[in-house]
Design an enzyme around this catalytic site. Structure first.
Site, mmCIF file in Angstrom:
data_model
loop_
_atom_site.group_PDB
_atom_site.id
_atom_site.type_symbol
_atom_site.label_atom_id
_atom_site.label_comp_id
_atom_site.label_asym_id
_atom_site.label_seq_id
_atom_site.Cartn_x
_atom_site.Cartn_y
_atom_site.Cartn_z
ATOM 1 N N ALA A 104 0.913 -1.012 0.062
ATOM 2 C CA ALA A 104 0.042 -0.024 0.048
ATOM 3 C C ALA A 104 1.003 1.258 0.092
ATOM 4 O O ALA A 104 2.064 1.318 0.387
ATOM 5 C CB ALA A 104 -0.786 0.053 1.391
ATOM 6 N N ASP A 105 0.313 2.368 -0.788
ATOM 7 C CA ASP A 105 0.879 3.581 -0.573
ATOM 8 C C ASP A 105 -0.175 4.535 -0.346
ATOM 9 O O ASP A 105 -1.100 4.636 -1.098
ATOM 10 C CB ASP A 105 1.896 3.886 -1.908
ATOM 11 C CG ASP A 105 2.394 5.338 -1.819
ATOM 12 O OD1 ASP A 105 3.761 4.921 -0.788
ATOM 13 O OD2 ASP A 105 2.232 6.060 -2.260
#
Length: 241
Positions: A104-105
């Site tokens: 995830a970012d």
């Protein structure tokens, strides 16, 4: 005629509040990798019912040229994909290779500007004042990527799924400078994009939120759960085609 009454009582509760869906059963005793060193993301992943999740920092430098992207969220999506690939390639050669990799970012955007982590207390305070003084909500985007390895020899050897989640957050405009200064001093938001942690004291800064709360923390758990289901389903289908 029998006088016995049919038992119509509901099933009893499982002990220890264990959540067990078909995906939980499928991934039981499997190697689940979260491509992140964030303790907050790990906690959210465990909240989905996967206490056996391992964390592995990708090592991806996260220095993609933002000017190359039309929108900021495309930058987040590409960063998330590269994190997942980096961890998958790092662990795929191991004897016990991963069964699923999730990355995830998260980015925070105000008026088309990406709000990074604060550089120092002065920058931190200015950032919080900007969020407080804005007449419009800021937006938090998290790109989530899932990799599921394939058994059949088809390039690139895995299924990849990516999702982008958006949440709108509005600071309380009545927050005083004194309160913001106290929040900066406490240090809680010093390593957070936007300079605040909504799961901590930072919740006191918030007037309203539209969307998934967990997205602001760093991992939209409902969207992530669904994305994992989709990737596993496609991986199973491709393996039997």
């Amino acid at each position: 005629m029998s006088n016995e009454k049919m038992d119509t009582s509901p099933p009893s509760y499982d002990s220890h509040f264990t959540l067990e869906t078909s995906m939980h059963r499928q991934l039981k005793d499997k190697r689940i990798i979260l491509a992140s060193g964030s303790p907050r993301r790990k906690q959210l992943f465990e909240q989905m019912g996967f206490p056996n999740v391992e964390t592995c920092v990708s090592g991806f430098p996260e220095d993609l040229n933002k000017s190359m992207y039309i929108t900021p969220w495309e930058y987040a999506a590409d960063t998330s994909v590269q994190k997942a690939i980096a961890v998958y390639e790092k662990l795929a050669a191991e004897e016990d290779s991963p069964d699923i990799v999730v990355s995830a970012d998260t980015i925070l955007i105000l008026d088309s500007e990406i709000m990074e982590k604060p550089n120092d207390p002065k920058h931190h305070l200015a950032m919080l004042k900007k969020l407080r003084n804005s007449k419009t909500p800021h937006k938090v985007f998290t790109a989530v990527s899932v990799i599921v390895p394939m058994e059949v020899p088809i390039h690139p050897g895995y299924v990849m799924k990516t999702h982008l989640e958006e949440t709108q957050v509005k600071f309380d405009p009545s927050i005083t400078d004194e309160f913001l200064e106290a929040y900066v001093r406490c240090g809680e938001g010093s390593d957070k994009a936007g300079g605040y942690a909504i799961q901590g004291h930072g919740a006191l800064l918030i007037e309203s939120i539209i969307g998934d709360f967990s997205n602001v923390v760093g991992l939209p758990i409902r969207a992530t759960f669904k994305l994992m289901e989709e990737a596993l389903e496609q991986g199973d289908a491709d393996n039997y085609d």
